[in-house]
Design a protein around this motif. Structure first.
Motif, short mmCIF file in Angstrom:
data_model
loop_
_atom_site.label_atom_id
_atom_site.label_comp_id
_atom_site.label_asym_id
_atom_site.label_seq_id
_atom_site.Cartn_x
_atom_site.Cartn_y
_atom_site.Cartn_z
N UNK A 57 11.71 -9.97 2.97
CA UNK A 57 10.11 -9.11 3.18
C UNK A 57 10.11 -7.87 3.49
N UNK A 58 11.81 -7.01 4.00
CA UNK A 58 11.99 -6.29 3.78
C UNK A 58 11.97 -5.83 2.08
N UNK A 59 12.14 -6.44 1.55
CA UNK A 59 11.89 -6.24 -0.07
C UNK A 59 10.63 -6.25 -0.59
N UNK A 60 9.64 -7.30 0.11
CA UNK A 60 8.44 -7.32 -0.21
C UNK A 60 7.71 -6.68 0.58
N UNK A 61 7.27 -5.69 1.76
CA UNK A 61 6.21 -5.68 2.36
C UNK A 61 7.68 -3.42 2.45
N UNK A 62 5.77 -3.06 2.10
CA UNK A 62 6.88 -1.32 2.26
C UNK A 62 7.39 -0.93 3.74
N UNK A 63 6.56 -1.33 4.62
CA UNK A 63 6.94 -1.50 6.30
C UNK A 63 6.93 -2.09 7.24
N UNK A 64 7.46 -2.13 8.99
CA UNK A 64 7.92 -2.81 9.32
C UNK A 64 7.53 -2.65 10.06
N UNK A 65 7.15 -3.28 11.67
CA UNK A 65 7.07 -2.70 13.36
C UNK A 65 7.89 -2.77 13.65
#
Length: 413
Positions: A124-132
């Motif tokens: 998912x870090x490859x698919x979404x640019x940001x993380x909380x």
């Protein structure tokens, strides 16, 4: 008089699970070995008291574990008998609530693991640019008992389960011999029933709330370790405030320093951000060099063993004091430490295994120091001792798990 129908067979099965999990003695100083000496009678007492409604859990023993930041984590260790009783309750309750849990809740659940959570987070870090990166302050110590019981009552009307779960929540903590402290909130880390109650609480406090309100933002949760994925920085900032408010409504607080927004930087993403890494389940996610199918190198956002975990491993290796064991053979040393090495490799070698190489090369260096002290012919040359270890590793790779994994070079550190 039997008020409640509780199976004697389940009490026996509960003991077998507790025995397999090992664990220390509680406030009564009764070990598993001690409990086993009068097993039939001890299990009968538990069954009899639970069936009659007269089971009252003894206090839990406080054990404080030093954390890397200098603070301590409080564990509450129940007695062996109480662990059996809690396991009985867990075996009855878990099948009722497990089917309701969110698919991205991974901690303390059948057929789910930390590796599963890390693998999904990586994708998912490859698919979404940001993380909380969500960190709940003192989660286990601050659970509200009324809200926990409200969650439990959504899934069972079993009177004895409700009775004993409430008693376990309120069981006092023995802070030192003969001195107990009443508990009005929290569920002790170290208790058998605690992880199940914690998962149930966060199912309603977080998982279901996210599904109902922010289904477009996937997450991975392992107990109270939570990662949430977002498309944009603005989305992450707004969602973080919503999560903060939601948990406050559930009488929990986000850790002000440890909770953070992270940019999952890689070659395909422009710009930058002040925070481009986070830790999750012993792994650090950050930009790392990767190799494509055609042999070309590029930067990807990947997990590898965290600096914190690496420091812990290096400290453990130092604590072994291998150089002082010149009276032991290499085979004796392998028998002692290889199970631990195997466990490290199994867990931390799952992703970006090459990050382990410097750590285990240091171990080879420590083995070389041992060889230098043990054998006279090697004492005059550090290089010769290191070469000797490398030759043994090449000829007998099965002796140590990291040799089997191909880590045979010795570091001079």
């Amino acid at each position: 008089m039997r008020m409640y129908e509780i199976s004697k067979q389940i009490v026996m099965e509960a003991y077998e699970k507790v025995e397999a999990n090992k664990g220390a003695a509680g406030v009564d100083n009764v070990t598993l070995a001690d409990f086993d000496k009068d097993l039939k009678n001890n299990l009968y007492k538990i069954w009899n008291r639970m069936s009659s409604g007269s089971y009252f859990p003894p206090p839990v023993r406080l054990v404080e574990i030093l954390k890397s930041d200098g603070k301590t984590r409080k564990l509450g260790i129940p007695t062996v008998g109480d662990r059996v009783a809690q396991m009985v309750a867990k075996m009855y309750l878990e099948p009722q609530i497990e089917p309701h849990f969110h698919e991205d809740s991974y901690g303390y659940r059948p057929n789910k693991s930390a590796h599963d959570a890390i693998s999904v987070a990586r994708k998912r870090c490859w698919e979404y640019d940001w993380v909380i990166d969500v960190d709940i302050k003192g989660f286990f110590d601050n659970l509200d008992h009324e809200l926990v019981m409200r969650a439990v009552k959504k899934h069972t009307e079993c009177k004895w389960l409700l009775l004993y779960i409430e008693r376990w929540l309120k069981a006092p903590m023995e802070i030192k011999a003969g001195q107990t402290q009443e508990r009005t909130m929290g569920t002790p880390q170290g208790g058998v029933i605690s992880p199940l109650l914690a998962n149930l609480f966060l199912h309603y406090a977080f998982d279901k709330w996210m599904k109902d309100n922010y289904s477009q933002n996937p997450f991975e949760r392992y107990a109270d370790d939570i990662i949430v994925h977002c498309k944009t920085q603005e989305e992450a900032e707004l969602l973080l405030e919503a999560i903060r408010k939601r948990l406050k409504d559930c009488k929990l607080e986000l850790h002000p320093e440890k909770t953070q927004i992270v940019y999952c930087k890689d070659d395909n993403r422009d710009g930058g951000f002040h925070q481009e890494k986070f830790d999750f389940l012993g792994y650090t996610f950050r930009p790392r060099l990767a190799k494509g199918q055609g042999g070309n190198h590029f930067v990807s956002f990947l997990p590898a063993i965290s600096d914190k975990a690496a420091r812990t491993i290096r400290q453990k290796m130092q604590d072994w004091q291998l150089q002082s064991r010149s009276g032991a053979s290499l085979e004796d040393i392998a028998d002692d430490i290889d199970p631990v090495i195997r466990g490290w490799l199994k867990y931390y070698g799952k992703f970006y295994k090459s990050a382990l190489y410097p750590i285990f090369e240091t171990l080879n260096g420590r083995l070389a120091k041992w060889a230098k002290r043990k054998y006279k012919r090697l004492r005059s040359s550090k290089k010769r001792a290191m070469q000797w270890i490398e030759r043994i590793a090449a000829s007998q790779p099965d002796m140590f798990a990291h040799w089997q994994a191909g880590i045979v070079q010795a570091s001079e550190q």
